[in-house]
Motif scaffolding. Structure first.
Motif, short mmCIF file in Angstrom:
data_model
loop_
_atom_site.label_atom_id
_atom_site.label_comp_id
_atom_site.label_asym_id
_atom_site.label_seq_id
_atom_site.Cartn_x
_atom_site.Cartn_y
_atom_site.Cartn_z
N ALA A 24 0.83 -1.20 0.00
CA ALA A 24 0.00 0.00 0.00
C ALA A 24 0.86 1.25 0.00
CB ALA A 24 -0.94 -0.01 1.20
N ARG A 25 1.94 1.24 0.77
CA ARG A 25 2.81 2.42 0.80
C ARG A 25 3.42 2.69 -0.56
NH1 ARG A 25 7.13 4.44 5.24
NH2 ARG A 25 7.95 6.17 4.00
N ARG A 26 3.89 1.64 -1.20
CA ARG A 26 4.50 1.79 -2.52
C ARG A 26 3.49 2.37 -3.51
NH1 ARG A 26 7.47 -3.44 -5.27
NH2 ARG A 26 8.31 -2.44 -7.15
N ALA A 27 2.24 1.90 -3.41
CA ALA A 27 1.20 2.39 -4.31
C ALA A 27 0.82 3.83 -4.00
CB ALA A 27 -0.02 1.48 -4.23
N VAL A 28 0.69 4.16 -2.72
CA VAL A 28 0.37 5.54 -2.34
C VAL A 28 1.45 6.48 -2.84
CG1 VAL A 28 0.21 7.14 -0.39
CG2 VAL A 28 -1.05 4.98 -0.33
N PRO A 58 -4.18 17.85 -4.86
CA PRO A 58 -4.74 18.96 -4.09
C PRO A 58 -3.90 19.21 -2.83
CG PRO A 58 -6.05 16.98 -3.78
CD PRO A 58 -5.05 16.66 -4.84
N PRO A 59 -4.14 20.32 -2.14
CA PRO A 59 -3.35 20.64 -0.94
C PRO A 59 -3.75 19.76 0.25
CG PRO A 59 -5.04 22.31 -1.29
CD PRO A 59 -5.08 21.41 -2.48
N VAL A 60 -3.09 18.63 0.39
CA VAL A 60 -3.41 17.68 1.45
C VAL A 60 -2.14 17.26 2.18
CG1 VAL A 60 -5.47 16.76 0.31
CG2 VAL A 60 -3.24 15.71 -0.14
N ARG A 61 -2.33 16.83 3.40
CA ARG A 61 -1.27 16.14 4.14
C ARG A 61 -1.77 14.73 4.40
NH1 ARG A 61 2.66 18.17 8.95
NH2 ARG A 61 3.91 16.24 9.06
N ILE A 62 -1.05 13.75 3.90
CA ILE A 62 -1.44 12.34 3.99
C ILE A 62 -0.54 11.67 5.02
CG2 ILE A 62 -1.65 10.18 2.72
CD1 ILE A 62 -2.03 11.91 0.17
N THR A 63 -1.14 11.18 6.09
CA THR A 63 -0.37 10.61 7.19
C THR A 63 -0.90 9.23 7.54
OG1 THR A 63 -0.07 12.84 8.10
CG2 THR A 63 0.45 10.98 9.54
N THR A 108 2.49 3.23 9.51
CA THR A 108 3.84 3.32 8.96
C THR A 108 4.29 4.77 9.13
OG1 THR A 108 3.18 3.94 6.70
CG2 THR A 108 3.27 1.57 7.21
N ASP A 109 5.52 5.07 8.69
CA ASP A 109 6.00 6.45 8.81
C ASP A 109 5.69 7.28 7.56
OD1 ASP A 109 7.79 5.34 7.05
OD2 ASP A 109 9.59 5.85 8.19
N LEU A 110 4.76 6.82 6.74
CA LEU A 110 4.34 7.59 5.57
C LEU A 110 3.72 8.91 6.01
CD1 LEU A 110 3.72 7.78 2.48
CD2 LEU A 110 1.52 6.72 3.01
N ASP A 111 4.26 10.01 5.50
CA ASP A 111 3.76 11.34 5.84
C ASP A 111 4.18 12.28 4.72
OD1 ASP A 111 2.63 13.49 7.14
OD2 ASP A 111 4.25 13.73 8.59
N THR A 112 3.25 12.66 3.87
CA THR A 112 3.59 13.48 2.72
C THR A 112 2.64 14.67 2.64
OG1 THR A 112 3.98 13.45 0.32
CG2 THR A 112 2.13 12.14 1.13
N VAL A 113 3.18 15.81 2.22
CA VAL A 113 2.42 17.05 2.18
C VAL A 113 2.43 17.60 0.76
CG1 VAL A 113 2.16 19.39 3.08
CG2 VAL A 113 3.04 17.57 4.55
N SER A 114 1.27 18.08 0.32
CA SER A 114 1.16 18.76 -0.96
C SER A 114 0.69 20.18 -0.72
CB SER A 114 0.16 18.02 -1.86
OG SER A 114 -0.11 18.77 -3.03
N VAL A 121 -5.43 14.08 6.02
CA VAL A 121 -6.04 12.77 5.81
C VAL A 121 -5.21 11.75 6.57
CG1 VAL A 121 -6.92 11.12 4.13
CG2 VAL A 121 -6.67 13.53 3.49
N ARG A 122 -5.83 11.04 7.50
CA ARG A 122 -5.13 10.06 8.32
C ARG A 122 -5.84 8.71 8.26
NH1 ARG A 122 -1.56 11.87 12.16
NH2 ARG A 122 -2.05 10.08 13.49
N GLY A 123 -5.05 7.66 8.29
CA GLY A 123 -5.60 6.30 8.30
C GLY A 123 -4.47 5.32 8.12
N THR A 124 -4.79 4.04 8.15
CA THR A 124 -3.75 3.06 7.86
C THR A 124 -3.30 3.25 6.41
OG1 THR A 124 -5.27 1.36 7.07
CG2 THR A 124 -4.80 1.40 9.45
N THR A 125 -2.12 2.76 6.10
CA THR A 125 -1.60 2.94 4.75
C THR A 125 -2.53 2.32 3.72
OG1 THR A 125 0.59 2.73 5.77
CG2 THR A 125 0.50 2.76 3.37
#
Length: 240
Positions: A169-173, A187-192, A196-202, A209-213
């Protein structure tokens, strides 16, 4: 489906093994389904479960064309065109259940043989996806793995978003985010991710947006059942 060229050649063999396991899971689900279940509507608008399986088979044929392109250097489009692709999916979906599952199995096996035989120079070569995205030959196993995993969920026969492995899922995200960002579509989002330590900002990251990967991937793909927590303005995600 929008995708990314992110996989590196040294992950190719490992991805092939993951693909074989994922394909076996999808085939087991398809074989266990009754003809009535396969003929019933899927979560994808306008498609039955049989359409989903037919698409999986046609995708294998399309990726075989790209494998040929990577191996020979001769431009070999994934599909003859959108209308022909859609017609082939419809035709395949009208097969009886046993024939349809057999087509999924046979086309997957043929694609596996093609991918396994790709030499190093083919993995380093470049091919073009249906939407125009250029990817290396080394990405083909990953593209197929993502297709199998996502459409297994689309069958809605017991395999769900929560069954996606977090690493997959992380690789796909990250792949979706990279492509959308490169095209200025994100769009202007922060995906956390919460697992996992996935945390990306646009941009401004105005919407969190938070949830499991896995559920973040489901949300990005617009799949029903994605369990995420949104805070901030509503966002419109790019079409897939």
């Amino acid at each position: 489906m929008t995708t990314s060229a992110q996989p590196e050649p040294d992950t190719f063999d490992r991805t092939l093994e993951e693909l074989r396991a994922a394909t076996a899971r999808l085939v087991a689900t398809a074989r266990a389904a009754t003809p009535d279940e396969l003929g019933a509507a899927s979560p994808l608008p306008g498609w039955s479960r049989a359409h989903v399986l037919s698409h999986v088979a046609q995708n294998a044929l399309g990726l075989r064309n790209l494998a040929t392109w990577a191996r020979t250097g001769v431009r070999t489009p994934m599909y003859a065109g959108q209308e022909q692709r859609d017609a082939d999916i419809d035709t395949g979906a009208r097969q009886d259940a046993a024939a349809l599952v057999r087509q999924v199995v046979d086309t997957a096996a043929d694609l596996d043989a093609d991918l396994t035989a790709l030499p190093p120079e083919a993995l380093a070569g470049t091919v073009e996806m249906r939407g125009g995205l250029r990817v290396p030959g080394s990405a083909l196993a990953w593209l197929r793995l993502r297709e199998i995993e996502v459409h297994h969920v689309d069958l809605d026969l017991g395999y769900g978003i929560a069954d996606w492995d977090a690493a997959f899922a992380r690789r796909a995200v990250e792949g979706l985010v990279d492509v959308w960002r490169s095209r200025d579509l994100l769009p202007p989002v922060r995906i956390t991710a919460t697992d996992t330590d996935l945390d990306t900002v646009s941009g401004s990251g105005a919407t969190s947006v938070r949830g499991t990967t896995a559920h973040l991937l489901g949300w990005l793909l617009g799949r029903p059942g994605a369990d995420v927590r949104l805070q901030g303005p509503a966002v419109d995600l790019p079409a897939l």
